[in-house]
Design an enzyme around this catalytic site. Structure first.
Site, PDB file in Angstrom:
ATOM      1  N   LYS A  30       0.836  -1.187  -0.118  1.00 19.99           N
ATOM      2  CA  LYS A  30      -0.042   0.011   0.252  1.00 19.99           C
ATOM      3  C   LYS A  30       0.902   1.243   0.081  1.00 19.99           C
ATOM      4  O   LYS A  30       0.488   2.339  -0.654  1.00 19.99           O
ATOM      5  CB  LYS A  30      -0.854  -0.143   1.165  1.00 19.99           C
ATOM      6  CG  LYS A  30      -1.683   1.161   1.404  1.00 19.99           C
ATOM      7  CD  LYS A  30      -1.345   2.265   2.272  1.00 19.99           C
ATOM      8  CE  LYS A  30      -1.160   1.813   3.652  1.00 19.99           C
ATOM      9  NZ  LYS A  30      -0.889   2.710   4.735  1.00 19.99           N
ATOM     10  N   SER A  31       1.927   1.196   0.814  1.00 20.28           N
ATOM     11  CA  SER A  31       2.640   2.501   0.932  1.00 20.28           C
ATOM     12  C   SER A  31       3.420   2.747  -0.511  1.00 20.28           C
ATOM     13  O   SER A  31       3.504   3.984  -0.851  1.00 20.28           O
ATOM     14  CB  SER A  31       3.867   2.290   1.979  1.00 20.28           C
ATOM     15  OG  SER A  31       3.175   1.964   3.304  1.00 20.28           O
ATOM     16  N   SER A 182       3.746  11.334  13.203  1.00 18.23           N
ATOM     17  CA  SER A 182       3.548  10.771  11.893  1.00 18.23           C
ATOM     18  C   SER A 182       4.502  11.152  10.892  1.00 18.23           C
ATOM     19  O   SER A 182       4.699  12.335  10.781  1.00 18.23           O
ATOM     20  CB  SER A 182       2.216  10.721  11.291  1.00 18.23           C
ATOM     21  OG  SER A 182       2.075  10.054  10.109  1.00 18.23           O
ATOM     22  N   GLN A 184       4.365  10.583   8.015  1.00 20.17           N
ATOM     23  CA  GLN A 184       3.769  10.804   6.726  1.00 20.17           C
ATOM     24  C   GLN A 184       3.565  12.529   6.618  1.00 20.17           C
ATOM     25  O   GLN A 184       3.448  12.977   5.570  1.00 20.17           O
ATOM     26  CB  GLN A 184       2.057  10.292   6.847  1.00 20.17           C
ATOM     27  CG  GLN A 184       2.263   8.945   6.675  1.00 20.17           C
ATOM     28  CD  GLN A 184       0.621   8.275   6.637  1.00 20.17           C
ATOM     29  OE1 GLN A 184      -0.003   9.139   7.142  1.00 20.17           O
ATOM     30  NE2 GLN A 184       0.468   7.145   6.471  1.00 20.17           N
ATOM     31  N   GLU A 330       3.965  -0.075  12.760  1.00 16.50           N
ATOM     32  CA  GLU A 330       2.790  -0.908  12.083  1.00 16.50           C
ATOM     33  C   GLU A 330       2.918  -2.299  12.528  1.00 16.50           C
ATOM     34  O   GLU A 330       1.668  -3.001  12.258  1.00 16.50           O
ATOM     35  CB  GLU A 330       2.618  -0.862  10.579  1.00 16.50           C
ATOM     36  CG  GLU A 330       3.781  -1.161   9.836  1.00 16.50           C
ATOM     37  CD  GLU A 330       3.623  -0.383   8.381  1.00 16.50           C
ATOM     38  OE1 GLU A 330       4.226  -1.263   7.379  1.00 16.50           O
ATOM     39  OE2 GLU A 330       3.861   0.740   8.220  1.00 16.50           O
ATOM     40  N   HIS A 357      -3.269   6.244  15.626  1.00 15.79           N
ATOM     41  CA  HIS A 357      -3.106   5.520  14.339  1.00 15.79           C
ATOM     42  C   HIS A 357      -5.046   5.319  14.004  1.00 15.79           C
ATOM     43  O   HIS A 357      -5.606   6.085  14.491  1.00 15.79           O
ATOM     44  CB  HIS A 357      -2.696   4.317  14.232  1.00 15.79           C
ATOM     45  CG  HIS A 357      -1.184   4.404  13.968  1.00 15.79           C
ATOM     46  ND1 HIS A 357      -0.384   3.401  13.255  1.00 15.79           N
ATOM     47  CD2 HIS A 357      -0.303   5.476  13.942  1.00 15.79           C
ATOM     48  CE1 HIS A 357       0.912   3.887  12.868  1.00 15.79           C
ATOM     49  NE2 HIS A 357       0.851   5.326  13.430  1.00 15.79           N
ATOM     50  N   ARG A 361      -4.188   2.126  19.104  1.00 14.83           N
ATOM     51  CA  ARG A 361      -3.947   0.712  18.873  1.00 14.83           C
ATOM     52  C   ARG A 361      -3.444   0.022  20.258  1.00 14.83           C
ATOM     53  O   ARG A 361      -3.583  -0.867  20.516  1.00 14.83           O
ATOM     54  CB  ARG A 361      -2.902   0.633  17.920  1.00 14.83           C
ATOM     55  CG  ARG A 361      -3.406   0.499  16.460  1.00 14.83           C
ATOM     56  CD  ARG A 361      -2.324   0.278  15.220  1.00 14.83           C
ATOM     57  NE  ARG A 361      -3.001   0.173  13.752  1.00 14.83           N
ATOM     58  CZ  ARG A 361      -2.472   0.113  13.069  1.00 14.83           C
ATOM     59  NH1 ARG A 361      -1.158   0.677  12.766  1.00 14.83           N
ATOM     60  NH2 ARG A 361      -3.191  -0.070  11.851  1.00 14.83           N
TER      61      ARG A 361
END
Length: 445
Positions: A30-31, A182, A184, A330, A357, A361
């Site tokens: 996915k990344s 993150s 990201q 992850e 997330h 989690r």
């Protein structure tokens, strides 16, 4: 996307009745898929994304880019110069434009990577998503884009929903950002940086930076597309990344298997003392999931990279582990599931950011493993897991794909585990229930 059979609200996790011996072909990363789509959409010429992941997250990304005017043609099969066959997407860049609405679902890559892209569109681009997406951190990206010249209307929330008032270009320049929550945040600015008038210089100001492998993935993919990127690893300033303004090349990208999604299948070999082979495991990769080779070996298995792929074998024993997962957060749910079945305690550290997330989690893993009779304690930055005899019960997923696969891993060794909403695995791992039962039946072995 193809229709899949309806799944029960409570999915009975299959109990392994012996050692697992199977070959499991894991879908694309996915990344990598979503980064490749963004870079192809911003390129100066058409490109290919081959063997992409077809899942909810990647479909949300491709749908969003189409809404901005990008052409994405899907073919059933094609071949690249290296012989890579299978599904392929032809990405045809175009002048980005609005008005448009982007549904981010609960995909971090979509909600963070595409607002910078939207600043390059002419017109208003509205971003909305699942209720959980409203709670996930986005304020640092919004503030950074404003510093770089963007106009964004978020009613002061620093979160979704929001509207990017695209002006067809963005000035860019130097920006400070705290990416402690993150990685990201950094990747989001770097991916669009070549298209900003001045490029971009991203200076991380926080004390920690999780998931560094994902930033390295972003940098490598940018360089492969022709971008000039200066990084701390290349002798630059610590926590500073610079991307020069430039045109991006249209490339032919073959997507690697998603190594993080291989985790539950490798865990099955570890738990049952069996052997699982994952074809096409790369010998060199920036994917965090590659760390599973080291972590699961330390927990009692062994592995070998062969012509057939990664061959992982369990010893029949599972050992606890003390490990810092800050760069590979992850992987935490799957490691926690295996640790709950080990012969000694485990401490998982460096993952405080997992509270932000798809769900919290750390709290979710604590609640669900303890609900089956386990003894998990949250720490400031992770979990302490003391193995206890477990029993059956409902394992809630909180709409989090990695919680669902973690529950399935425990269900291999514990009778009567029922996974609530196993369908959430479609976020990144379509057809997981069938892949799981096929593995247990030895399909492909």
């Amino acid at each position: 996307m193809t229709e899949t059979p309806a799944l029960p609200a409570l999915w009975p996790a299959p109990l392994a009745d012996g050692t697992v011996h199977a070959t499991v072909t894991v879908p694309g990363s996915k990344s990598v898929t979503n980064r490749a789509l963004v870079l192809a959409a911003l390129a100066a010429e058409p490109g290919w994304v081959r063997r992409p992941l077809r899942s909810r997250d990647s479909q949300l990304m491709s749908d969003a880019l189409r809404a901005l005017g990008v052409g994405i043609e899907e073919t059933a099969s094609s071949s690249s110069g290296d012989g890579a066959g299978g599904e392929a997407w032809r990405v045809i860049p175009a002048a980005l434009h609005g008005p448009a609405t982007v549904d981010v679902g609960n995909a971090g890559t979509v909600m963070r990577f595409l607002p910078p892209v939207a600043t390059l569109a002419a017109g208003d681009i509205r971003f909305d998503g699942d209720p959980r997406s409203y709670e996930r951190p986005l304020g640092q990206v919004i503030s950074a884009l404003r510093t770089l010249g963007a106009r964004i209307d978020d009613d002061g929330r620093g979160a979704l929903p929001l509207t990017v008032q695209g002006g067809g270009a963005l000035e860019g320049g130097v920006v400070e950002i705290d990416a402690s929550n993150s990685s990201q945040f950094v990747s989001a600015l770097l991916l669009s940086g070549p298209r900003f008038n001045q490029g971009v210089e991203v200076r991380h100001t926080g004390t920690t930076l999780p998931s560094m492998p994902h930033i390295r993935m972003t940098v490598e993919m940018l360089r492969a597309a022709g971008a000039q990127v200066d990084t701390p690893e290349a002798g630059g300033e610590p926590n500073v990344w610079r991307v020069a303004p430039s045109a991006l090349l249209g490339r032919d990208v073959v997507v690697e298997p998603d190594l993080s999604n291989a985790q539950p299948f490798l865990a099955a070999a570890l738990i049952t003392g069996g052997t699982v082979t994952i074809p096409d495991w790369p010998r060199r990769t920036t994917q965090p999931g590659d760390e599973l080779r080291r972590i699961f070996t330390e927990m009692g298995g062994s592995c070998e990279l062969t012509g057939a792929g990664l061959v992982f074998t369990g010893s029949g024993k599972i050992h606890g582990i003390d490990v810092d997962l800050g760069e590979v957060g992850e992987l935490t749910p799957g490691i926690a599931a295996v640790a709950a079945l080990a012969d000694s305690p485990s401490t998982l550290r460096g993952v405080a950011h997992l509270r932000l997330h798809e769900t919290d989690r750390l709290a979710a893993l604590t609640a669900e493993i303890n609900g089956l009779g386990g003894e998990v304690t949250e720490t400031a930055d992770g979990l302490h897991i003391r193995p206890r005899p477990l029993h059956g019960g409902v394992f809630h997923t909180y709409d989090d794909h990695r919680m669902a696969t973690a529950g399935a891993v425990i269900g291999l060794a514990v009778e009567g585990v029922q996974i609530e909403n196993v369908a959430t695995t479609a976020k990144t791992l379509p057809d997981f229930p069938k892949m799981w039962t096929d593995m247990l039946s030895g399909a492909g072995a």
